[in-house]
Write a protein that holds these residues in place. Structure first.
Motif, PDB file in Angstrom:
ATOM      1  N   LYS A 158      47.382  38.328  44.461  1.00  0.00           N
ATOM      2  CA  LYS A 158      47.857  39.562  45.057  1.00  0.00           C
ATOM      3  C   LYS A 158      49.187  39.913  44.420  1.00  0.00           C
ATOM      4  O   LYS A 158      49.801  39.118  43.720  1.00  0.00           O
ATOM      5  CB  LYS A 158      47.999  39.430  46.567  1.00  0.00           C
ATOM      6  CG  LYS A 158      49.108  38.494  47.013  1.00  0.00           C
ATOM      7  CD  LYS A 158      49.212  38.474  48.528  1.00  0.00           C
ATOM      8  CE  LYS A 158      50.347  37.567  48.979  1.00  0.00           C
ATOM      9  NZ  LYS A 158      50.466  37.522  50.447  1.00  0.00           N
ATOM     10  N   ARG A 183      47.524  44.735  37.444  1.00  0.00           N
ATOM     11  CA  ARG A 183      46.720  45.563  38.344  1.00  0.00           C
ATOM     12  C   ARG A 183      46.211  46.813  37.638  1.00  0.00           C
ATOM     13  O   ARG A 183      45.054  47.129  37.652  1.00  0.00           O
ATOM     14  CB  ARG A 183      47.574  46.023  39.527  1.00  0.00           C
ATOM     15  CG  ARG A 183      48.021  44.896  40.416  1.00  0.00           C
ATOM     16  CD  ARG A 183      46.930  44.511  41.382  1.00  0.00           C
ATOM     17  NE  ARG A 183      47.425  43.496  42.286  1.00  0.00           N
ATOM     18  CZ  ARG A 183      46.766  42.415  42.588  1.00  0.00           C
ATOM     19  NH1 ARG A 183      45.611  42.189  42.023  1.00  0.00           N
ATOM     20  NH2 ARG A 183      47.250  41.544  43.441  1.00  0.00           N
ATOM     21  N   ASP A 190      36.640  44.065  37.874  1.00  0.00           N
ATOM     22  CA  ASP A 190      36.585  43.918  39.320  1.00  0.00           C
ATOM     23  C   ASP A 190      36.442  42.439  39.635  1.00  0.00           C
ATOM     24  O   ASP A 190      35.924  41.653  38.838  1.00  0.00           O
ATOM     25  CB  ASP A 190      35.407  44.707  39.901  1.00  0.00           C
ATOM     26  CG  ASP A 190      35.762  46.167  40.112  1.00  0.00           C
ATOM     27  OD1 ASP A 190      36.794  46.417  40.759  1.00  0.00           O
ATOM     28  OD2 ASP A 190      35.032  47.037  39.624  1.00  0.00           O
ATOM     29  N   TYR A 191      36.882  42.094  40.838  1.00  0.00           N
ATOM     30  CA  TYR A 191      37.011  40.700  41.228  1.00  0.00           C
ATOM     31  C   TYR A 191      36.195  40.481  42.489  1.00  0.00           C
ATOM     32  O   TYR A 191      36.273  41.274  43.430  1.00  0.00           O
ATOM     33  CB  TYR A 191      38.492  40.428  41.485  1.00  0.00           C
ATOM     34  CG  TYR A 191      38.878  39.086  42.047  1.00  0.00           C
ATOM     35  CD1 TYR A 191      39.373  38.082  41.215  1.00  0.00           C
ATOM     36  CD2 TYR A 191      38.806  38.824  43.406  1.00  0.00           C
ATOM     37  CE1 TYR A 191      39.779  36.859  41.730  1.00  0.00           C
ATOM     38  CE2 TYR A 191      39.196  37.604  43.940  1.00  0.00           C
ATOM     39  CZ  TYR A 191      39.683  36.626  43.091  1.00  0.00           C
ATOM     40  OH  TYR A 191      40.083  35.418  43.609  1.00  0.00           O
ATOM     41  N   THR A 227      36.826  43.775  45.131  1.00  0.00           N
ATOM     42  CA  THR A 227      37.684  44.923  44.826  1.00  0.00           C
ATOM     43  C   THR A 227      36.912  46.233  44.815  1.00  0.00           C
ATOM     44  O   THR A 227      37.508  47.302  44.855  1.00  0.00           O
ATOM     45  CB  THR A 227      38.372  44.738  43.462  1.00  0.00           C
ATOM     46  OG1 THR A 227      37.381  44.698  42.431  1.00  0.00           O
ATOM     47  CG2 THR A 227      39.176  43.457  43.428  1.00  0.00           C
ATOM     48  N   ARG A 228      35.573  46.167  44.755  1.00  0.00           N
ATOM     49  CA  ARG A 228      34.789  47.392  44.718  1.00  0.00           C
ATOM     50  C   ARG A 228      34.522  47.952  46.113  1.00  0.00           C
ATOM     51  O   ARG A 228      34.173  49.114  46.258  1.00  0.00           O
ATOM     52  CB  ARG A 228      33.455  47.126  44.009  1.00  0.00           C
ATOM     53  CG  ARG A 228      33.598  46.698  42.568  1.00  0.00           C
ATOM     54  CD  ARG A 228      32.354  46.005  42.084  1.00  0.00           C
ATOM     55  NE  ARG A 228      32.077  44.841  42.906  1.00  0.00           N
ATOM     56  CZ  ARG A 228      30.974  44.102  42.802  1.00  0.00           C
ATOM     57  NH1 ARG A 228      30.063  44.431  41.924  1.00  0.00           N
ATOM     58  NH2 ARG A 228      30.795  43.041  43.564  1.00  0.00           N
ATOM     59  N   ARG A 277      36.710  47.384  49.176  1.00  0.00           N
ATOM     60  CA  ARG A 277      37.847  46.741  49.806  1.00  0.00           C
ATOM     61  C   ARG A 277      37.838  46.873  51.321  1.00  0.00           C
ATOM     62  O   ARG A 277      38.298  45.986  52.036  1.00  0.00           O
ATOM     63  CB  ARG A 277      39.144  47.311  49.244  1.00  0.00           C
ATOM     64  CG  ARG A 277      39.350  47.003  47.774  1.00  0.00           C
ATOM     65  CD  ARG A 277      40.566  47.735  47.241  1.00  0.00           C
ATOM     66  NE  ARG A 277      41.765  47.356  47.966  1.00  0.00           N
ATOM     67  CZ  ARG A 277      42.784  48.167  48.186  1.00  0.00           C
ATOM     68  NH1 ARG A 277      42.730  49.414  47.757  1.00  0.00           N
ATOM     69  NH2 ARG A 277      43.849  47.756  48.836  1.00  0.00           N
ATOM     70  N   GLU A 314      42.300  43.381  51.746  1.00  0.00           N
ATOM     71  CA  GLU A 314      42.400  44.515  50.833  1.00  0.00           C
ATOM     72  C   GLU A 314      43.498  44.284  49.799  1.00  0.00           C
ATOM     73  O   GLU A 314      43.810  45.170  49.012  1.00  0.00           O
ATOM     74  CB  GLU A 314      42.692  45.793  51.614  1.00  0.00           C
ATOM     75  CG  GLU A 314      41.557  46.214  52.528  1.00  0.00           C
ATOM     76  CD  GLU A 314      41.798  47.566  53.161  1.00  0.00           C
ATOM     77  OE1 GLU A 314      42.669  48.296  52.655  1.00  0.00           O
ATOM     78  OE2 GLU A 314      41.114  47.894  54.151  1.00  0.00           O
ATOM     79  N   VAL A 342      43.591  42.236  47.207  1.00  0.00           N
ATOM     80  CA  VAL A 342      43.148  42.006  45.839  1.00  0.00           C
ATOM     81  C   VAL A 342      42.649  43.307  45.237  1.00  0.00           C
ATOM     82  O   VAL A 342      41.786  43.971  45.799  1.00  0.00           O
ATOM     83  CB  VAL A 342      42.036  40.950  45.787  1.00  0.00           C
ATOM     84  CG1 VAL A 342      41.567  40.735  44.363  1.00  0.00           C
ATOM     85  CG2 VAL A 342      42.545  39.640  46.373  1.00  0.00           C
ATOM     86  N   LEU A 343      43.191  43.674  44.080  1.00  0.00           N
ATOM     87  CA  LEU A 343      42.808  44.895  43.384  1.00  0.00           C
ATOM     88  C   LEU A 343      42.218  44.534  42.027  1.00  0.00           C
ATOM     89  O   LEU A 343      42.301  43.399  41.586  1.00  0.00           O
ATOM     90  CB  LEU A 343      44.039  45.787  43.212  1.00  0.00           C
ATOM     91  CG  LEU A 343      44.728  46.226  44.502  1.00  0.00           C
ATOM     92  CD1 LEU A 343      45.988  47.006  44.174  1.00  0.00           C
ATOM     93  CD2 LEU A 343      43.796  47.052  45.360  1.00  0.00           C
ATOM     94  N   PRO A 344      41.597  45.495  41.328  1.00  0.00           N
ATOM     95  CA  PRO A 344      41.065  45.199  39.991  1.00  0.00           C
ATOM     96  C   PRO A 344      42.129  44.620  39.072  1.00  0.00           C
ATOM     97  O   PRO A 344      43.314  44.941  39.175  1.00  0.00           O
ATOM     98  CB  PRO A 344      40.593  46.571  39.497  1.00  0.00           C
ATOM     99  CG  PRO A 344      40.271  47.313  40.753  1.00  0.00           C
ATOM    100  CD  PRO A 344      41.292  46.863  41.756  1.00  0.00           C
TER     101      PRO A 344
END
Length: 515
Positions: free
Chosen positions: A174, A208, A318-319, A343-344, A346, A352, A354-356
């Motif tokens: 994060k 990110r 994406d994770y 991440t797709r 969220r 929420e 974790v982002l791409p």
């Protein structure tokens, strides 16, 4: 929204579900197509492989969300095809099942795609409360240019309901307030297959957003793979689950805990980067550790000297982390829960935060000479963190990070009037220009043309706009460099003179400039 009413007069696919359940990912290829598989040489998808090669991208077909809120009587289904190559025809459809009564209670209309490698079935639905806790879905995916049935797969999943009383604390990955260098993190140990690069060089970083390097997550200081010489990529994960009082964390051969982490490339395909039980990931194992009335999971997944930087460089991913965790209640009954971070989707993930992810490098040739604060020049490949360079109008700039990595795209040689030597840089690097109407503008090198005026420092104290007299496209250097610069007064952008031409630093390169 799809409304689930009475049961349909359709055969309940018990045999197909049994076939799916034999696989860890509950996926199977149609038996009729299985005979064609060997003859046609059709490659398996990622989810069909027991021991996929680390960091090798594969086609994927999966149900990555099937959930239902009993209180709201609303549910969600998401199934996805992510293929390495485009196909003429793709198709996904699904059946929603009442597992208690053995009935098909809804058919989700088919989603079709033409000449694409990505297809997503995303369906909201409502259902009666009496079937809310006993639902399953079996999704069907079909793709291929000539014979779609060669790749016809089915995947089965039971409804993933909310879990009241479960608390989750997410640690990595994060956004941190400050950059985290892994060598300083407690518990992470040096890798036997790695060799350290120069102490002053940051080899690679996960970011990110490619447009904002202030959003750096983790900087990997472990260096390079001894065997290949390529930078080592890392994607960490760590978090803690706490279950309701009276439940004890436990696993068995019949009810094993399981975790897997995947990356999905934006251009198609997916790869497993870490797993809790796959021997192919001896250095990338996900540890699931009982702790009080819950679990802690930890992993540090490494790309062990990946051999194809072109597949990673400036690529977004994406994770997805999937976890299956078990507990035993006071009465001796087992409780199995499934969690995921994606991440797709969220809003339906357990966090929420974790982002791409994206990977980026620098972009100047190693022999590029940088003008220092004292007026001397120093090659960018010899720079050290803490060095002071000269920015526009004599502004002092402190080097805070040095980026280094391979370059796969062609680069540009730009020569300006009044300079004995031009600069060799990537097309995305920013240079300061003067427009015909007299306004100043930062532009990417790839958008410049002969005759454009760039800001040049011919000698100490002599700075002015000079016309570009040559732009030549050339093969790239094996390695490129870039700097993060901190202005002394903190009010200006990071700028530096590269062979006499004023350019922006790494942060400016990844800002919103004209393409």
């Amino acid at each position: 929204m799809l409304k689930i009413g009475e049961a349909l007069q359709m055969e309940y696919p018990q045999d197909l579900i049994s076939e799916c359940r034999k696989n860890r990912n509950q996926i199977c290829r149609k038996r009729t197509a299985g005979m064609m598989l060997k003859a046609a040489g059709t490659a398996p998808t990622l989810l069909e492989l027991e021991n996929p090669e680390p960091y090798q991208f594969y086609d994927i077909f999966e149900v990555n969300d099937f959930s239902y809120s009993k209180e709201k009587q609303k549910g969600h289904l998401r199934a996805e095809l992510s293929l390495l190559n485009s196909c003429k025809n793709l198709e996904i459809y699904a059946h929603i099942l009442d597992l208690k009564n053995g009935q098909v209670i809804a058919q989700v209309p088919a989603k079709h795609g033409k000449n694409t490698n990505d297809l997503i079935l995303d369906q909201e639905f409502t259902a009666k409360k009496e079937v809310a806790e006993n639902m399953g879905v079996i999704a069907y995916g079909k793709w291929g240019n000539n014979f779609p049935e060669e790749n016809e797969l089915t995947v089965y999943k039971e409804v993933n309901t909310s879990y009241p009383g479960v608390r989750y604390m997410h640690k990595y990955p994060k956004k941190e307030k400050e950059t985290v260098i892994f060598e300083t993190l407690e518990g992470w140990h040096p890798l036997e297959f790695a060799e350290k690069g120069d102490d002053d060089h940051i080899i690679i970083a996960l970011i990110r957003s490619p447009k904002n390097t202030n959003d750096v997550d983790y900087i990997c200081g472990a260096g390079r793979d001894k065997r290949t010489g390529y930078p080592i990529v890392c994607v960490p994960g760590e978090g803690t689950f706490s279950f309701p009082a009276g439940e004890k964390p436990e696993s068995s051969e019949e009810c094993p805990n399981y975790a897997v982490c995947k990356l999905y490339r934006k251009s198609g395909g997916a790869t497993v980067i870490a797993s809790s039980d796959n021997p192919a990931y001896s250095t990338n194992a996900i540890a699931i550790i009982p702790s009080g009335n819950g679990y802690t999971y930890q992993f540090l997944a490494w790309g062990m000297g990946y051999s194809d930087p072109a597949n990673w460089k400036k690529t977004e991913f994406d994770y997805r982390l999937e976890l299956t965790l078990n507990t035993v209640k006071a009465d001796g009954t087992w409780k199995t829960r499934e969690f995921y971070i994606d991440t797709r989707k969220r809003d339906s993930s357990i966090t929420e935060e974790v982002l791409p992810l994206a990977i980026m490098y620098g972009c100047m040739a190693p022999e590029t000479e940088i003008t220092m604060a004292d007026g001397s020049r120093k090659q960018i490949c010899r720079m050290n963190i803490g060095d002071m360079v000269e920015g526009r109008n004599g502004e002092g700039m402190k080097v805070t990070n040095i980026w280094k990595g391979p370059e796969m795209d062609s680069m540009l040689y730009i020569q300006a009037e009044g300079l004995q030597e031009g600069i060799f840089l990537t097309k995305s690097h920013p240079v300061l220009t003067k427009e015909p109407d007299g306004t100043e503008k930062w532009k990417r090198a790839g958008t410049c043309k002969v005759g454009d005026k760039v800001w040049v420092k011919v000698s100490r104290g002599e700075e002015a706009y000079h016309a570009i007299i040559e732009i030549t496209e050339k093969e790239p250097c094996e390695e490129v460099y870039n700097l993060d610069l901190q202005p002394v007064n903190g009010k200006t952008e990071g700028t530096m003179y590269c062979n006499g031409i004023l350019t922006g630093d790494n942060r400016m390169q990844n800002s919103d400039l004209e393409e």
